[in-house]
Design a protein around this motif. Structure first.
Motif, PDB file in Angstrom:
ATOM      1  N   THR A  41      12.664   9.479  -0.674  1.00 54.42           N
ATOM      2  CA  THR A  41      12.334   9.981  -2.009  1.00 54.42           C
ATOM      3  C   THR A  41      11.885   8.909  -3.003  1.00 54.42           C
ATOM      4  O   THR A  41      10.865   9.097  -3.671  1.00 54.42           O
ATOM      5  N   PRO A  42      12.553   7.771  -3.113  1.00 53.51           N
ATOM      6  CA  PRO A  42      12.101   6.777  -4.103  1.00 53.51           C
ATOM      7  C   PRO A  42      10.750   6.141  -3.800  1.00 53.51           C
ATOM      8  O   PRO A  42      10.175   5.466  -4.642  1.00 53.51           O
ATOM      9  N   HIS A  44       7.904   7.836  -2.628  1.00 50.74           N
ATOM     10  CA  HIS A  44       6.825   8.813  -2.501  1.00 50.74           C
ATOM     11  C   HIS A  44       5.484   8.294  -3.013  1.00 50.74           C
ATOM     12  O   HIS A  44       4.437   8.679  -2.501  1.00 50.74           O
ATOM     13  N   ALA A  45       5.469   7.438  -3.997  1.00 47.52           N
ATOM     14  CA  ALA A  45       4.207   6.936  -4.554  1.00 47.52           C
ATOM     15  C   ALA A  45       3.648   5.749  -3.762  1.00 47.52           C
ATOM     16  O   ALA A  45       2.626   5.184  -4.139  1.00 47.52           O
ATOM     17  N   ARG A  46       4.307   5.389  -2.680  1.00 45.09           N
ATOM     18  CA  ARG A  46       3.887   4.242  -1.871  1.00 45.09           C
ATOM     19  C   ARG A  46       3.314   4.692  -0.530  1.00 45.09           C
ATOM     20  O   ARG A  46       3.473   5.832  -0.114  1.00 45.09           O
ATOM     21  N   CYS A  47       2.692   3.776   0.166  1.00 46.92           N
ATOM     22  CA  CYS A  47       2.230   3.997   1.536  1.00 46.92           C
ATOM     23  C   CYS A  47       3.436   3.773   2.456  1.00 46.92           C
ATOM     24  O   CYS A  47       3.950   2.657   2.540  1.00 46.92           O
ATOM     25  N   CYS A  48       3.897   4.839   3.086  1.00 47.17           N
ATOM     26  CA  CYS A  48       5.091   4.761   3.924  1.00 47.17           C
ATOM     27  C   CYS A  48       4.763   5.115   5.367  1.00 47.17           C
ATOM     28  O   CYS A  48       3.973   6.012   5.634  1.00 47.17           O
ATOM     29  N   GLU A  49       5.406   4.375   6.274  1.00 45.44           N
ATOM     30  CA  GLU A  49       5.244   4.609   7.695  1.00 45.44           C
ATOM     31  C   GLU A  49       6.615   4.830   8.309  1.00 45.44           C
ATOM     32  O   GLU A  49       7.580   4.149   7.952  1.00 45.44           O
ATOM     33  N   LEU A  50       6.674   5.789   9.223  1.00 47.67           N
ATOM     34  CA  LEU A  50       7.916   6.100   9.921  1.00 47.67           C
ATOM     35  C   LEU A  50       7.822   5.675  11.374  1.00 47.67           C
ATOM     36  O   LEU A  50       6.905   6.083  12.089  1.00 47.67           O
ATOM     37  N   ASP A  51       8.753   4.860  11.798  1.00 46.98           N
ATOM     38  CA  ASP A  51       8.879   4.480  13.198  1.00 46.98           C
ATOM     39  C   ASP A  51      10.021   5.319  13.762  1.00 46.98           C
ATOM     40  O   ASP A  51      11.190   5.065  13.470  1.00 46.98           O
ATOM     41  N   ARG A  71       4.169  15.959   1.819  1.00 46.65           N
ATOM     42  CA  ARG A  71       3.527  16.633   0.680  1.00 46.65           C
ATOM     43  C   ARG A  71       3.914  15.998  -0.650  1.00 46.65           C
ATOM     44  O   ARG A  71       3.064  15.822  -1.529  1.00 46.65           O
ATOM     45  N   HIS A  72       5.192  15.660  -0.816  1.00 43.46           N
ATOM     46  CA  HIS A  72       5.622  14.997  -2.055  1.00 43.46           C
ATOM     47  C   HIS A  72       4.910  13.652  -2.223  1.00 43.46           C
ATOM     48  O   HIS A  72       4.499  13.295  -3.328  1.00 43.46           O
ATOM     49  N   ALA A  73       4.772  12.920  -1.118  1.00 41.55           N
ATOM     50  CA  ALA A  73       4.082  11.628  -1.178  1.00 41.55           C
ATOM     51  C   ALA A  73       2.628  11.817  -1.590  1.00 41.55           C
ATOM     52  O   ALA A  73       2.115  11.086  -2.447  1.00 41.55           O
ATOM     53  N   ALA A  74       1.962  12.799  -1.014  1.00 39.34           N
ATOM     54  CA  ALA A  74       0.556  13.048  -1.356  1.00 39.34           C
ATOM     55  C   ALA A  74       0.413  13.396  -2.835  1.00 39.34           C
ATOM     56  O   ALA A  74      -0.505  12.909  -3.508  1.00 39.34           O
ATOM     57  N   ARG A  75       1.322  14.205  -3.350  1.00 41.04           N
ATOM     58  CA  ARG A  75       1.276  14.562  -4.781  1.00 41.04           C
ATOM     59  C   ARG A  75       1.530  13.365  -5.691  1.00 41.04           C
ATOM     60  O   ARG A  75       1.008  13.306  -6.797  1.00 41.04           O
ATOM     61  N   ALA A  76       2.333  12.425  -5.213  1.00 37.82           N
ATOM     62  CA  ALA A  76       2.676  11.253  -6.019  1.00 37.82           C
ATOM     63  C   ALA A  76       1.672  10.121  -5.856  1.00 37.82           C
ATOM     64  O   ALA A  76       1.831   9.047  -6.448  1.00 37.82           O
TER      65      ALA A  76
END
Length: 115
Positions: A41-42, A44-51, A71-76
């Motif tokens: 959650t904190p 969401h406005a960043r480029c995040c990758e999940l391993d 979806r939250h990340a895309a909106r942020a």
């Protein structure tokens, strides 16, 4: 931990400045999902990758959590994508139709054993 206690979800966060990598270990389900949700959650406005290379199992709770955070990340103004995944989790993503949304790039070739 005794033999009847399932392993907990372990999340390592690596912030490189440009990207935040989340290395996740353990099962992603109703019991453990809220922990990953709180971790993502904190950012969401960043480029995040999940391993998810060490996630042997996910259920609909985990899939819903991943789609919701995507979806939250895309909106942020950020992004969330899976860069590594186990075969069982990949199978669930393909069966639910969420693989194209969540998986990064072409690194996940079609495998006849995985629908």
């Amino acid at each position: 931990m005794n033999a009847t206690t399932p392993p907990s979800l372990v999340i390592d966060v690596v912030d490189t400045g440009d990207t935040v990598l989340f290395r996740v270990r353990g099962e992603l389900d109703l019991r453990t999902g809220p922990r990953l949700d709180r971790a993502l959650t904190p950012f969401h406005a960043r480029c995040c990758e999940l391993d998810l290379a060490e996630v042997p199992f996910t259920d609909s709770t985990g899939v819903n959590l991943l789609v919701r955070n995507h979806r939250h990340a895309a909106r942020a103004g950020g992004s969330l994508r899976i860069v590594s995944v186990t075969r069982p989790v990949l199978r669930v993503l393909r069966l639910t139709g969420t693989a194209a949304l969540l998986l990064a790039g072409d690194g996940f070739s079609e495998d006849p054993d995985v629908p």
